[in-house]
Scaffold this motif. Structure first.
Motif, PDB file in Angstrom:
ATOM      1  N   GLU A 154       0.851  -1.183   0.000  1.00 46.05           N
ATOM      2  CA  GLU A 154       0.000   0.000   0.000  1.00 46.05           C
ATOM      3  C   GLU A 154       0.892   1.240   0.000  1.00 46.05           C
ATOM      4  O   GLU A 154       1.892   1.285   0.705  1.00 46.05           O
ATOM      5  N   GLY A 163      -8.066   2.648   2.699  1.00 42.51           N
ATOM      6  CA  GLY A 163      -6.910   1.777   2.775  1.00 42.51           C
ATOM      7  C   GLY A 163      -6.628   1.362   4.207  1.00 42.51           C
ATOM      8  O   GLY A 163      -7.172   1.921   5.166  1.00 42.51           O
ATOM      9  N   ARG A 198      -5.412   0.342  -6.043  1.00 47.55           N
ATOM     10  CA  ARG A 198      -4.384  -0.512  -5.470  1.00 47.55           C
ATOM     11  C   ARG A 198      -3.325  -0.730  -6.541  1.00 47.55           C
ATOM     12  O   ARG A 198      -3.172  -1.822  -7.087  1.00 47.55           O
TER      13      ARG A 198
END
Length: 247
Positions: free
Chosen positions: A20, A137, A244
């Motif tokens: 991430e 996220g 992503r």
């Protein structure tokens, strides 16, 4: 204090293992929020010994951190269903262990009270947590979750007329700075969306521009299987379920 390791480990796994994206601003915000939580919950203890209890809590936090990152992978699904499945499985296992150890169910009123508290403190909380994973996220969600000690202390002051200490004020300032660093983040660059087919609750926006193969009454948001065509564009975004990508 040690429970704040969950947020730190969640972010470390999100950034180091699940790739991430993170920048300096978000990392500093995360450190400020966790530092405030540590300051708020710090207690001096005398004596030196093997911290088996602390190690056990750290291990539990690592398990929760892994669970948070894996939950993000299914955060596009129905959050109520996810909370029901996780709560049902965990509750069944815990009750089975308690019965095996010789414990028995209490009277009906305490059971109902515990159920109501669990519905709010775990069920509703988990639903909101899954929604946050979907839109923010994993790392950012865990950072905001770390403000819980400050909110709990503020609520205690309001309900029980307790007085705030210097540590409380400093912790609040650190958390406010951390949250500000996050919410004022502007992450924007040209990126590519690969073709994707999935099913989640959505509105027709720049990422959901599709026709319907069924009668539609125009109501939004709505849920149905849909396909995202490949697209390259640039706009501010978070590492949500549609962003992503690598950098």
């Amino acid at each position: 204090m040690l429970l704040n390791l969950e947020s730190v480990l969640t972010a470390v796994l999100a950034w180091g293992v699940f790739c991430e994206n993170v920048d300096r601003r978000v990392a500093l915000g995360m450190l400020a929020i966790v530092a405030g939580a540590v300051l708020l919950s710090w207690q001096r203890r005398s004596g030196v010994s093997v911290p088996w209890g602390a190690l056990a809590i750290a291990g539990a936090c690592l398990c929760w951190a892994l669970d948070n990152n894996l939950t993000r992978a299914v955060a596009g699904s129905d959050p109520v269903q996810i909370a029901a499945i996780k709560g049902g499985v965990a509750g069944t296992i815990n009750i089975a262990i308690a019965l095996a150890l010789g414990y028995r169910f209490p009277h009906l009123l305490p059971v109902l009270a515990a159920g109501a508290l669990g519905f709010i403190g775990y069920g509703l909380s988990l639903v909101l947590f899954v929604l946050a994973l979907r839109h923010l996220g994993t790392a950012r969600t865990s950072a905001y979750f770390s403000t819980a000690p400050f909110l709990g202390a503020a609520l205690a002051m309001a309900l029980f007329t307790e007085h705030g200490s210097l540590a409380f004020l400093l912790a609040g300032a650190l958390m406010a700075i951390g949250v500000w660093l996050h919410v004022s983040e502007r992450h924007v660059h040209e990126h590519e969306h690969e073709a994707l087919a999935h099913n989640h609750r959505h509105r027709h926006d720049v990422h959901h521009f599709h026709a319907h193969d069924f009668p539609w009454d125009g109501q939004e948001p709505h849920t149905h299987p849909h396909v995202h065509e490949q697209i390259i564009h640039s706009h501010p975004h978070y590492p949500d379920s549609h962003h992503r990508h690598g950098h």
